[in-house]
Scaffold this motif. Structure first.
Motif, mmCIF file in Angstrom:
data_model
loop_
_atom_site.group_PDB
_atom_site.id
_atom_site.type_symbol
_atom_site.label_atom_id
_atom_site.label_comp_id
_atom_site.label_asym_id
_atom_site.label_seq_id
_atom_site.Cartn_x
_atom_site.Cartn_y
_atom_site.Cartn_z
ATOM 1 N N THR A 231 -18.887 12.272 -20.419
ATOM 2 C CA THR A 231 -17.921 11.731 -19.465
ATOM 3 C C THR A 231 -16.787 12.721 -19.257
ATOM 4 O O THR A 231 -16.570 13.617 -20.084
ATOM 5 C CB THR A 231 -17.318 10.414 -19.974
ATOM 6 N N THR A 234 -10.466 11.601 -20.357
ATOM 7 C CA THR A 234 -9.282 11.034 -19.729
ATOM 8 C C THR A 234 -8.161 10.937 -20.756
ATOM 9 O O THR A 234 -8.398 10.882 -21.959
ATOM 10 C CB THR A 234 -9.561 9.630 -19.165
ATOM 11 N N MET A 332 -8.408 2.348 -20.301
ATOM 12 C CA MET A 332 -8.939 3.714 -20.318
ATOM 13 C C MET A 332 -10.320 3.751 -20.956
ATOM 14 O O MET A 332 -11.224 4.450 -20.482
ATOM 15 C CB MET A 332 -7.977 4.627 -21.079
ATOM 16 N N GLU A 334 -12.434 1.294 -21.041
ATOM 17 C CA GLU A 334 -13.346 0.645 -20.087
ATOM 18 C C GLU A 334 -13.829 1.645 -19.041
ATOM 19 O O GLU A 334 -15.012 1.634 -18.646
ATOM 20 C CB GLU A 334 -12.639 -0.530 -19.417
ATOM 21 N N LYS A 335 -12.957 2.530 -18.581
ATOM 22 C CA LYS A 335 -13.345 3.529 -17.589
ATOM 23 C C LYS A 335 -14.339 4.524 -18.166
ATOM 24 O O LYS A 335 -15.197 5.054 -17.437
ATOM 25 C CB LYS A 335 -12.102 4.245 -17.055
ATOM 26 N N GLN A 336 -14.231 4.804 -19.475
ATOM 27 C CA GLN A 336 -15.230 5.660 -20.113
ATOM 28 C C GLN A 336 -16.611 4.992 -20.068
ATOM 29 O O GLN A 336 -17.617 5.637 -19.781
ATOM 30 C CB GLN A 336 -14.831 5.947 -21.558
ATOM 31 N N GLU A 338 -17.602 2.864 -17.870
ATOM 32 C CA GLU A 338 -18.062 2.879 -16.483
ATOM 33 C C GLU A 338 -18.777 4.189 -16.173
ATOM 34 O O GLU A 338 -19.787 4.209 -15.461
ATOM 35 C CB GLU A 338 -16.874 2.681 -15.538
ATOM 36 N N GLN A 339 -18.265 5.297 -16.724
ATOM 37 C CA GLN A 339 -18.911 6.587 -16.506
ATOM 38 C C GLN A 339 -20.264 6.669 -17.206
ATOM 39 O O GLN A 339 -21.148 7.414 -16.781
ATOM 40 C CB GLN A 339 -18.018 7.728 -17.010
ATOM 41 N N ASP A 470 -9.472 12.559 -6.283
ATOM 42 C CA ASP A 470 -10.756 11.870 -6.354
ATOM 43 C C ASP A 470 -11.421 11.860 -4.984
ATOM 44 O O ASP A 470 -10.869 12.330 -3.994
ATOM 45 C CB ASP A 470 -10.547 10.440 -6.871
#
Length: 569
Positions: A231, A234, A332, A334-336, A338-339, A470
């Motif tokens: 990933t 972040t 944060m 959770e976004k990992q 998602e990737q 982005d």
């Protein structure tokens, strides 16, 4: 160990932190990965605080001595703390104050200079045969979300501090993401966890100033110590220092109605929160109650009378001080996930000083228990970044796959060229041609090819740019939206007798985390450029070389040399 490391005998890993800083020294005379005996490590830790006298503007004290000086003689100088926050470009307000006419790079250099001096003194004692500074390699760990400009400031500070010289080889000082460093440390210290080829794990490195996250996969393609990023790392400025800020705001809210509140008592309340409640909150209800009672007792002593004032409650501390910061960290993580696209983790490592927080650990485990097989908090994980940075310095190629943090593309002009039309509308010259997108996986074997129609007179220059935003990526970005990385001279000496009006130029690019290699194939000939580093500073036009010129070119050079020799005296 990589061959590049063989010329160095020691790695000095430096972690300039928001609240605490330190370094590790690792001998490269043995394999640092397979032989991580603690006797190899030299650990030093100090508060990231400095005190400058008003008259001299020279560093008077640092660390605990600086704090003591400020508490004893606060009006005699400038007390500097949390200066690292100045390098986080996302923070626009409430930044710590700096001495008049001093910049962050100057202050950081002052601190690094003293740290380096101290560790070199220790090296002379421990490694008397390694006093030659040319034997030292340095590795600095920086937050994952830092911009290239912030990383460059750290390099400038290292030069200003006398740690390296501007002309030193680029491999002398390495920069590593804190999440990557923490991952290397976590692997080396977690002997009870079996990470096999293909095992997936996430690192949540929560420190005083920043929280950095990244997800990795074990990769045995280059040996058992290889890992690849899955990933895009972040990070955010939401470390434990911001708990203190929120608690201070809460205390101010409590005392707003009482202008006569004792400021000395207020300092005691803040100190107890920072050293006790912040660190142990959420461990046991009974201990939490004891600590909040202690804070209220100190707080009550600051009032002049027995007025009806509001005490602090555990619920208030949790919901107002802790939860906004912890919720941000959970988002944060959770976004990992998602990737990762639905994949679960074999292990999640929680490291860093803030990572020792019982409350943070509990919230993470409760939220992600169904997607993580095992949670691991390594022993002494507050040292994770420094130890991991030293391991990276010993073997910088252990990362077999990177995830790009920036989008790279080209424009068919130099940075100073103006639009080729007067209508004010964008032209082909202004167009941004994307080569590789942010979030793309790359490794040392990945070459990306961009084919371009070329004519020497029309296309003498190509510029490489980086875009941090982005999707969607603008087709005609403004100069404020993109950063110039480098400019390439494309006036290739091709055969003028060829009848074609243009050639197809294949521009091959290989991207590292912050360095780019460029090759060009055109009309059956290969040209190369020196390695480009994605750092801030003056950009010079890169000229090409031809490693294997055709025989006709060699013959021309030979005849030219013959003519020169004839006319020599």
């Amino acid at each position: 160990m990589s061959t590049e490391s063989n010329r160095y005998k020691l790695v000095i890993a430096m972690d300039f932190g928001t609240t605490f800083s330190g370094c590790h020294v690792l001998s490269l005379m043995a394999d640092p990965v397979s032989n991580c005996d603690m006797s190899m490590w030299r650990f030093k830790n100090e508060q990231t605080t400095m005190f400058y006298k008003k008259r001299s503007k020279k560093l008077f004290a640092l660390g605990k001595l600086a704090t003591n000086e400020y508490e004893t003689n606060p009006s005699s100088g400038y007390y500097v703390t949390k200066v690292k926050l100045w390098l986080d470009r996302t923070i626009k307000e409430d930044l710590p104050s700096l001495p008049h006419k001093m910049t962050p790079v100057q202050i950081i250099a002052d601190y690094l200079r003293q740290m380096h001096k101290s560790v070199c003194q220790e090296i002379r004692i421990e490694y008397p045969n390694f006093t030659d500074l040319s034997m030292y390699r340095y590795c600095m760990a920086v937050p994952t979300m830092w911009s290239e400009q912030s990383k460059q400031i750290m390099k400038e500070a290292a030069v200003l501090a006398g740690i390296i010289k501007k002309r030193d080889d680029s491999e002398k000082l390495l920069i590593v993401d804190e999440a990557v460093a923490a991952a290397l440390h976590a692997e080396s210290k977690s002997s009870d966890i079996e990470l096999t080829n293909g095992s997936i794990y996430m690192v949540c490195d929560a420190g005083g100033g920043t929280v950095d996250l990244a997800t990795f996969e074990k990769d045995h393609s280059v040996g058992e110590n290889g890992i690849k990023e899955l990933t895009m790392g972040t990070g955010s400025s939401c470390g434990s220092a911001f708990l203190e800020t929120r608690f201070e705001d809460l205390v101010k809210e409590h005392t707003l109605k009482y202008p006569g509140y004792n400021k000395i008592i207020l300092a005691f309340v803040m100190e107890y929160f920072a050293t006790s409640l912040k660190r142990r909150f959420g461990d046991r209800d009974k201990e939490d109650t004891y600590m909040i009672d202690h804070i209220n007792k100190e707080y009550n002593n600051g009032h002049e009378d027995d007025s009806d004032y509001k005490e602090f409650s555990l619920d208030e501390i949790r919901t107002i001080v802790f939860d906004p910061i912890v919720d941000k960290i959970l988002g944060m993580i959770e976004k990992q996930f998602e990737q990762l696209g639905g994949r679960s983790l074999d292990v999640m490592f929680i490291t860093g000083g803030f990572g020792q927080s019982p409350y943070l650990q509990k919230r993470i485990k409760d939220t992600f228990a169904d997607r993580v097989k095992h949670f691991e908090i390594p022993v002494l994980s507050y040292k994770a970044v420094m130890e991991g940075a030293a391991l990276f310095g010993a073997n910088p190629r252990v990362i077999t796959q990177r995830i790009l943090r920036r989008t790279y593309g080209i424009k068919m002009c130099s940075a100073t060229d103006k639009s080729d039309n007067d209508t004010g509308t964008p032209s082909k010259r202004d167009q941004f041609y994307v080569c590789v997108r942010k979030g793309s996986p790359v490794n040392e074997d990945t070459w990306i090819t961009k084919k371009i129609a070329w004519n020497k007179n029309i296309l003498p220059i190509i510029s490489l740019y980086a875009y941090d935003g982005d999707e969607p990526i603008p087709e005609y970005p403004t100069i404020q939206e993109i950063d110039l990385v480098s400019v390439f001279n494309t006036k290739f000496p091709l055969d003028q007798k060829r009848e074609t009006s243009y050639e197809i130029m294949a521009m091959k690019m290989r991207f590292g985390l912050d360095k780019i290699e460029i090759r060009v194939n055109i009309a059956g000939r290969e040209f190369e450029y020196v390695t480009v580093w994605d750092v801030t500073g003056e950009k010079k036009t890169q000229n090409f070389t031809e490693p294997n010129p055709p025989f006709s070119v060699k013959l021309k050079k030979w005849f030219l040399m013959e003519e020169i020799v004839k006319h020599l005296p």
